[in-house]
Write a protein that holds these residues in place. Structure first.
Motif, PDB file in Angstrom:
ATOM      1  N   GLU A 125     -47.519  42.809 -36.975  1.00 37.02           N
ATOM      2  CA  GLU A 125     -48.638  41.578 -38.310  1.00 37.02           C
ATOM      3  C   GLU A 125     -47.445  40.484 -38.640  1.00 37.02           C
ATOM      4  O   GLU A 125     -47.720  39.867 -39.797  1.00 37.02           O
ATOM      5  CB  GLU A 125     -47.778  42.770 -40.015  1.00 37.02           C
ATOM      6  CG  GLU A 125     -48.403  43.589 -40.143  1.00 37.02           C
ATOM      7  CD  GLU A 125     -47.947  45.165 -38.874  1.00 37.02           C
ATOM      8  OE1 GLU A 125     -46.761  44.789 -39.173  1.00 37.02           O
ATOM      9  OE2 GLU A 125     -48.296  45.640 -38.303  1.00 37.02           O
ATOM     10  N   SER A 126     -46.527  40.805 -38.228  1.00 36.95           N
ATOM     11  CA  SER A 126     -46.089  39.090 -38.015  1.00 36.95           C
ATOM     12  C   SER A 126     -46.515  38.378 -37.569  1.00 36.95           C
ATOM     13  O   SER A 126     -46.154  36.487 -37.176  1.00 36.95           O
ATOM     14  CB  SER A 126     -44.379  38.905 -37.589  1.00 36.95           C
ATOM     15  OG  SER A 126     -44.284  39.563 -36.063  1.00 36.95           O
ATOM     16  N   VAL A 127     -47.406  38.030 -36.116  1.00 34.98           N
ATOM     17  CA  VAL A 127     -47.815  37.501 -35.768  1.00 34.98           C
ATOM     18  C   VAL A 127     -49.019  36.083 -36.235  1.00 34.98           C
ATOM     19  O   VAL A 127     -50.511  37.030 -36.727  1.00 34.98           O
ATOM     20  CB  VAL A 127     -48.341  37.820 -34.087  1.00 34.98           C
ATOM     21  CG1 VAL A 127     -48.878  36.864 -33.800  1.00 34.98           C
ATOM     22  CG2 VAL A 127     -47.565  39.000 -33.460  1.00 34.98           C
ATOM     23  N   VAL A 128     -48.969  35.251 -36.328  1.00 34.51           N
ATOM     24  CA  VAL A 128     -50.067  34.772 -36.745  1.00 34.51           C
ATOM     25  C   VAL A 128     -50.985  33.726 -35.957  1.00 34.51           C
ATOM     26  O   VAL A 128     -50.699  33.318 -34.468  1.00 34.51           O
ATOM     27  CB  VAL A 128     -49.184  32.972 -37.217  1.00 34.51           C
ATOM     28  CG1 VAL A 128     -50.411  32.128 -37.737  1.00 34.51           C
ATOM     29  CG2 VAL A 128     -48.108  33.518 -38.185  1.00 34.51           C
ATOM     30  N   PRO A 129     -52.350  34.886 -36.060  1.00 31.79           N
ATOM     31  CA  PRO A 129     -53.517  34.795 -35.410  1.00 31.79           C
ATOM     32  C   PRO A 129     -53.986  33.131 -35.381  1.00 31.79           C
ATOM     33  O   PRO A 129     -53.274  31.917 -36.772  1.00 31.79           O
ATOM     34  CB  PRO A 129     -54.528  35.570 -35.638  1.00 31.79           C
ATOM     35  CG  PRO A 129     -54.177  35.633 -37.150  1.00 31.79           C
ATOM     36  CD  PRO A 129     -52.801  35.249 -37.417  1.00 31.79           C
ATOM     37  N   LEU A 130     -54.579  32.343 -34.413  1.00 37.07           N
ATOM     38  CA  LEU A 130     -54.620  31.303 -33.828  1.00 37.07           C
ATOM     39  C   LEU A 130     -56.504  31.012 -34.249  1.00 37.07           C
ATOM     40  O   LEU A 130     -57.301  31.940 -34.396  1.00 37.07           O
ATOM     41  CB  LEU A 130     -54.213  31.170 -32.187  1.00 37.07           C
ATOM     42  CG  LEU A 130     -53.043  31.449 -31.661  1.00 37.07           C
ATOM     43  CD1 LEU A 130     -53.568  30.865 -30.289  1.00 37.07           C
ATOM     44  CD2 LEU A 130     -52.417  30.310 -32.625  1.00 37.07           C
ATOM     45  N   LYS A 131     -56.351  29.312 -34.267  1.00 39.53           N
ATOM     46  CA  LYS A 131     -57.723  29.328 -34.776  1.00 39.53           C
ATOM     47  C   LYS A 131     -58.233  27.530 -33.409  1.00 39.53           C
ATOM     48  O   LYS A 131     -56.475  27.123 -33.182  1.00 39.53           O
ATOM     49  CB  LYS A 131     -58.494  28.215 -35.630  1.00 39.53           C
ATOM     50  CG  LYS A 131     -58.516  29.174 -36.744  1.00 39.53           C
ATOM     51  CD  LYS A 131     -58.668  28.970 -38.109  1.00 39.53           C
ATOM     52  CE  LYS A 131     -58.111  29.323 -39.212  1.00 39.53           C
ATOM     53  NZ  LYS A 131     -58.243  28.164 -40.618  1.00 39.53           N
ATOM     54  N   ALA A 132     -58.888  27.858 -32.614  1.00 39.72           N
ATOM     55  CA  ALA A 132     -59.133  27.545 -31.854  1.00 39.72           C
ATOM     56  C   ALA A 132     -60.483  26.658 -31.580  1.00 39.72           C
ATOM     57  O   ALA A 132     -61.399  26.374 -31.923  1.00 39.72           O
ATOM     58  CB  ALA A 132     -58.858  27.894 -29.614  1.00 39.72           C
ATOM     59  N   ALA A 160     -56.632  19.498 -30.633  1.00 42.15           N
ATOM     60  CA  ALA A 160     -57.241  20.290 -31.465  1.00 42.15           C
ATOM     61  C   ALA A 160     -56.258  20.683 -32.847  1.00 42.15           C
ATOM     62  O   ALA A 160     -56.739  21.046 -34.031  1.00 42.15           O
ATOM     63  CB  ALA A 160     -56.507  21.723 -30.667  1.00 42.15           C
ATOM     64  N   LYS A 161     -55.094  19.670 -32.871  1.00 48.35           N
ATOM     65  CA  LYS A 161     -54.078  19.644 -34.176  1.00 48.35           C
ATOM     66  C   LYS A 161     -54.688  18.909 -35.147  1.00 48.35           C
ATOM     67  O   LYS A 161     -54.347  19.412 -35.771  1.00 48.35           O
ATOM     68  CB  LYS A 161     -52.584  19.237 -33.653  1.00 48.35           C
ATOM     69  CG  LYS A 161     -51.957  19.639 -32.526  1.00 48.35           C
ATOM     70  CD  LYS A 161     -50.396  19.696 -32.368  1.00 48.35           C
ATOM     71  CE  LYS A 161     -49.159  21.051 -31.882  1.00 48.35           C
ATOM     72  NZ  LYS A 161     -48.098  20.474 -31.072  1.00 48.35           N
ATOM     73  N   ASP A 162     -54.863  18.109 -34.174  1.00 49.57           N
ATOM     74  CA  ASP A 162     -56.103  16.844 -35.366  1.00 49.57           C
ATOM     75  C   ASP A 162     -57.172  18.232 -36.104  1.00 49.57           C
ATOM     76  O   ASP A 162     -57.620  16.595 -37.580  1.00 49.57           O
ATOM     77  CB  ASP A 162     -56.446  15.982 -34.445  1.00 49.57           C
ATOM     78  CG  ASP A 162     -55.728  14.520 -34.022  1.00 49.57           C
ATOM     79  OD1 ASP A 162     -54.157  14.546 -34.519  1.00 49.57           O
ATOM     80  OD2 ASP A 162     -55.956  13.985 -33.076  1.00 49.57           O
ATOM     81  N   GLU A 163     -57.756  18.652 -35.628  1.00 49.13           N
ATOM     82  CA  GLU A 163     -59.435  18.887 -36.138  1.00 49.13           C
ATOM     83  C   GLU A 163     -58.278  20.148 -36.775  1.00 49.13           C
ATOM     84  O   GLU A 163     -59.214  21.395 -37.699  1.00 49.13           O
ATOM     85  CB  GLU A 163     -60.154  19.225 -34.833  1.00 49.13           C
ATOM     86  CG  GLU A 163     -60.199  18.769 -34.273  1.00 49.13           C
ATOM     87  CD  GLU A 163     -61.702  18.699 -32.953  1.00 49.13           C
ATOM     88  OE1 GLU A 163     -61.836  19.918 -33.783  1.00 49.13           O
ATOM     89  OE2 GLU A 163     -61.959  18.263 -32.510  1.00 49.13           O
ATOM     90  N   GLY A 164     -57.234  20.376 -37.447  1.00 48.58           N
ATOM     91  CA  GLY A 164     -56.383  21.439 -38.256  1.00 48.58           C
ATOM     92  C   GLY A 164     -56.147  22.479 -37.349  1.00 48.58           C
ATOM     93  O   GLY A 164     -56.499  23.768 -37.612  1.00 48.58           O
ATOM     94  N   VAL A 165     -56.364  23.153 -36.237  1.00 37.32           N
ATOM     95  CA  VAL A 165     -56.460  23.923 -35.189  1.00 37.32           C
ATOM     96  C   VAL A 165     -55.348  24.123 -34.480  1.00 37.32           C
ATOM     97  O   VAL A 165     -54.368  23.287 -34.121  1.00 37.32           O
ATOM     98  CB  VAL A 165     -57.939  24.468 -34.480  1.00 37.32           C
ATOM     99  CG1 VAL A 165     -58.322  24.329 -35.957  1.00 37.32           C
ATOM    100  CG2 VAL A 165     -57.826  23.940 -33.371  1.00 37.32           C
ATOM    101  N   GLN A 166     -55.146  25.352 -33.800  1.00 43.74           N
ATOM    102  CA  GLN A 166     -53.478  25.416 -33.149  1.00 43.74           C
ATOM    103  C   GLN A 166     -53.710  25.433 -31.357  1.00 43.74           C
ATOM    104  O   GLN A 166     -52.699  25.277 -30.427  1.00 43.74           O
ATOM    105  CB  GLN A 166     -52.951  26.593 -33.052  1.00 43.74           C
ATOM    106  CG  GLN A 166     -52.142  26.567 -35.067  1.00 43.74           C
ATOM    107  CD  GLN A 166     -53.850  27.319 -36.121  1.00 43.74           C
ATOM    108  OE1 GLN A 166     -54.181  28.162 -35.221  1.00 43.74           O
ATOM    109  NE2 GLN A 166     -53.601  26.778 -36.871  1.00 43.74           N
ATOM    110  N   GLU A 167     -55.029  25.559 -30.418  1.00 46.40           N
ATOM    111  CA  GLU A 167     -55.099  26.168 -29.249  1.00 46.40           C
ATOM    112  C   GLU A 167     -56.665  25.361 -29.189  1.00 46.40           C
ATOM    113  O   GLU A 167     -57.706  24.588 -29.791  1.00 46.40           O
ATOM    114  CB  GLU A 167     -55.278  27.204 -29.219  1.00 46.40           C
ATOM    115  CG  GLU A 167     -54.844  27.488 -27.457  1.00 46.40           C
ATOM    116  CD  GLU A 167     -53.885  27.024 -26.989  1.00 46.40           C
ATOM    117  OE1 GLU A 167     -54.497  25.450 -25.921  1.00 46.40           O
ATOM    118  OE2 GLU A 167     -53.265  27.496 -26.642  1.00 46.40           O
ATOM    119  N   ALA A 168     -56.700  24.761 -27.252  1.00 48.10           N
ATOM    120  CA  ALA A 168     -57.831  24.255 -26.700  1.00 48.10           C
ATOM    121  C   ALA A 168     -57.989  24.887 -25.738  1.00 48.10           C
ATOM    122  O   ALA A 168     -57.083  25.540 -24.874  1.00 48.10           O
ATOM    123  CB  ALA A 168     -57.414  22.876 -26.954  1.00 48.10           C
TER     124      ALA A 168
END
Length: 284
Positions: A125-132, A160-168
């Motif tokens: 539950e503590s793991v923050v899922p990513l958007k890519a 990716a960060k510029d687009e508001g997500v965490q991974e490419a």
């Protein structure tokens, strides 16, 4: 936690100096490894060193380091425990800037430590899922060599960060390869898929562990080519690395993956992975 290794010496980090003519600095003419140590013991150390040796052979840098002794001593001098060791080997200092080199150069060897955070005791539950996002893979074709030339990785991660997500995630010739600093997995109808080993992806040590745990716990898996449509239609998507473990991806290019939450196969893999990591961090 500020003792580093540089060319035969263990010294405070602020005293370590490298020449401006070092080819690692001028050209990125160097390779590296990141090796976790749990309770002072290198995690799959031989596999990491085999990958380092592969990289050194591939780029024809001398391989004369007593790696086990260097790393063990560095970890001990930094207090032991759970540490991540960064090891970099450059072709060395030619005393001038020139693309050409000769085999007389002595490599520059540098290593440092950072603490490993215990993220495994807090539960899934503590793991923050990513958007890519998915971006074209503009890297060279020898990604199996763990080179310090990481500018393409840096640029796509910043995109990716510029687009508001965490991974490419990289795509080459319509096939997904890996992430900016991680390997890629997806789940479809209960089966785990990951891109095939090739010169265009880095053979991750954590990737191999995930596949071993899948095999041990009867999770079917296949190493296959994966295209963009298969990625978007997956029930689950994950990434893995030695520093992050296994992390779910719940959105790619603005499209929700599965139901938008970490999936049941990832939940199982997290528990298997966490149990494995907890034992290592306790020295069991």
């Amino acid at each position: 936690m500020n003792i580093v290794y540089l060319n035969g010496e263990f010294l405070p980090a602020d005293e370590a100096k490298v020449s401006v003519f070092d080819r690692g600095f001028l050209f990125g003419d160097s390779v590296y490894e990141v090796i976790p140590f749990y309770q002072g013991v290198g995690f799959r150390l031989q596999a990491h060193l085999e990958r380092l040796n592969h990289s050194l052979r591939a780029v024809r840098i001398k391989n004369e380091g007593n790696w086990n002794e260097i790393l063990d001593t560095l970890v001990w001098k930094n207090g032991g425990g759970n540490l991540s060791v960064y090891l970099q080997v450059t072709r060395g200092n030619a005393g001038k800037r020139s693309h050409a080199y000769d085999d007389s150069l002595e490599p520059t060897v540098f290593a440092c430590c950072t603490p490993i955070k215990d993220v495994w005791g807090e539960g899934a539950e503590s793991v923050v899922p990513l958007k890519a996002i998915v971006t074209e893979d503009l890297r060279w074709h020898r990604c199996d060599i763990k080179s310090t030339c990481l500018l393409p990785n840096i640029l796509v991660l910043q995109q990716a960060k510029d687009e508001g997500v965490q991974e490419a995630l990289f795509s080459r010739n319509d096939k997904l390869t890996e992430g900016s600093a991680c390997n890629l997995f997806l789940v479809k109808r209960g089966v785990l898929y990951t891109p095939k080993r090739s010169s265009e992806i880095l053979g991750g040590i954590t990737r191999e562990l995930v596949l071993e745990l899948a095999d041990k716990h009867a999770i079917q898996f296949q190493e296959v080519d994966i295209d963009y449509e298969q990625l978007l239609s997956a029930d689950e998507v994950w990434v893995s690395s030695s520093t992050r473990g296994v992390v779910p991806v719940v959105e790619v290019d603005g499209q929700v993956i599965g139901d938008g939450h970490p999936g049941p196969i990832w939940q199982k893999m997290f528990e298997f992975f966490a149990a494995f990591q907890r034992k290592l961090m306790r020295g069991e």
